[in-house]
Write a protein that holds these residues in place. Structure first.
Motif, short mmCIF file in Angstrom:
data_model
loop_
_atom_site.label_atom_id
_atom_site.label_comp_id
_atom_site.label_asym_id
_atom_site.label_seq_id
_atom_site.Cartn_x
_atom_site.Cartn_y
_atom_site.Cartn_z
N GLU A 1 -4.11 12.35 -1.20
CA GLU A 1 -5.29 11.50 -1.78
C GLU A 1 -4.72 10.33 -2.62
O GLU A 1 -4.24 10.57 -3.49
CB GLU A 1 -6.44 12.18 -2.28
N GLY A 2 -4.99 9.23 -2.22
CA GLY A 2 -4.87 8.01 -3.11
C GLY A 2 -5.84 7.92 -4.33
O GLY A 2 -6.33 8.89 -4.55
N TYR A 3 -5.74 6.78 -4.91
CA TYR A 3 -6.47 6.46 -6.00
C TYR A 3 -7.07 5.15 -5.89
O TYR A 3 -6.51 4.18 -5.43
CB TYR A 3 -5.77 6.97 -7.15
N GLN A 4 -8.10 5.04 -6.62
CA GLN A 4 -8.98 3.54 -6.68
C GLN A 4 -7.87 2.78 -7.73
O GLN A 4 -7.68 3.32 -8.90
CB GLN A 4 -10.43 3.74 -7.04
N HIS A 5 -7.76 1.65 -7.15
CA HIS A 5 -7.00 0.66 -8.04
C HIS A 5 -7.29 -0.81 -7.59
O HIS A 5 -7.91 -0.93 -6.73
CB HIS A 5 -5.59 1.01 -8.05
N GLU A 6 -6.78 -1.63 -8.66
CA GLU A 6 -7.12 -3.10 -8.24
C GLU A 6 -5.97 -3.80 -8.56
O GLU A 6 -4.97 -3.18 -9.32
CB GLU A 6 -8.08 -3.62 -9.27
N HIS A 7 -5.47 -4.80 -7.92
CA HIS A 7 -4.13 -5.50 -8.30
C HIS A 7 -4.55 -7.12 -7.92
O HIS A 7 -5.54 -7.52 -7.10
CB HIS A 7 -3.04 -5.13 -7.58
N ARG A 8 -3.83 -7.99 -8.68
CA ARG A 8 -4.04 -9.25 -8.29
C ARG A 8 -3.33 -9.97 -7.01
O ARG A 8 -3.62 -10.95 -6.55
CB ARG A 8 -3.32 -10.14 -9.63
N HIS A 9 -2.50 -9.12 -6.55
CA HIS A 9 -1.86 -9.60 -5.14
C HIS A 9 -2.80 -9.49 -4.05
O HIS A 9 -3.56 -8.49 -3.84
CB HIS A 9 -0.66 -8.73 -4.82
N SER A 10 -2.61 -10.16 -2.81
CA SER A 10 -3.07 -10.07 -1.70
C SER A 10 -2.67 -8.79 -1.11
O SER A 10 -1.39 -8.45 -1.48
CB SER A 10 -3.05 -11.12 -0.88
N GLN A 11 -3.29 -8.39 -0.14
CA GLN A 11 -2.80 -7.03 0.38
C GLN A 11 -3.10 -7.01 1.79
O GLN A 11 -4.21 -7.19 2.21
CB GLN A 11 -3.32 -5.64 -0.28
N SER A 12 -2.23 -6.74 2.85
CA SER A 12 -2.40 -6.17 4.13
C SER A 12 -1.78 -4.96 4.37
O SER A 12 -0.84 -4.49 4.09
CB SER A 12 -1.64 -7.43 4.94
N THR A 13 -2.75 -4.14 5.37
CA THR A 13 -2.17 -2.94 5.58
C THR A 13 -1.63 -2.61 6.85
O THR A 13 -2.53 -3.11 7.93
CB THR A 13 -3.14 -1.97 5.19
N TYR A 14 -0.62 -1.94 7.26
CA TYR A 14 -0.13 -1.79 8.66
C TYR A 14 0.19 -0.37 8.77
O TYR A 14 0.97 0.29 8.00
CB TYR A 14 1.07 -2.59 8.83
N ILE A 15 -0.52 0.23 9.59
CA ILE A 15 -0.27 1.89 9.80
C ILE A 15 0.58 2.04 10.87
O ILE A 15 0.45 1.73 11.93
CB ILE A 15 -1.62 2.57 9.92
#
Length: 75
Positions: free
Chosen positions: A46-60
């Motif tokens: 399990e991941g965790y909730q977090h924030e970051h300043r970068h843009s994010q794109s997800t590729y599975i």
């Protein structure tokens, strides 16, 4: 972390780090706008909730992954 990664990065030359139980990551590049990270999740991790300043794109590449953004979860 410095402001930006080196111009050329190759996966074979970048360390893979353990983030938490069942999750590893490899930071492949970043600057003040975007961060590219390869992440491995073991089944059931399990991941965790977090924030970051970068843009994010997800590729599975394989499997399924739940992502929650602003309280909305998509698989």
């Amino acid at each position: 972390m410095k402001a930006a990664s080196d111009i050329f990065l190759f996966g074979d030359d970048v360390d893979i780090e353990n983030v938490q139980e069942g999750i590893k990551r490899q930071i492949l590049g970043y600057n003040h706008e975007i961060m590219v990270v390869k992440v491995w999740f073991e089944a059931g991790a399990e991941g965790y909730q977090h924030e970051h300043r970068h843009s994010q794109s997800t590729y599975i590449v394989s499997g399924e992954f739940d992502v929650t953004i602003d309280g909305v979860t998509k698989r």
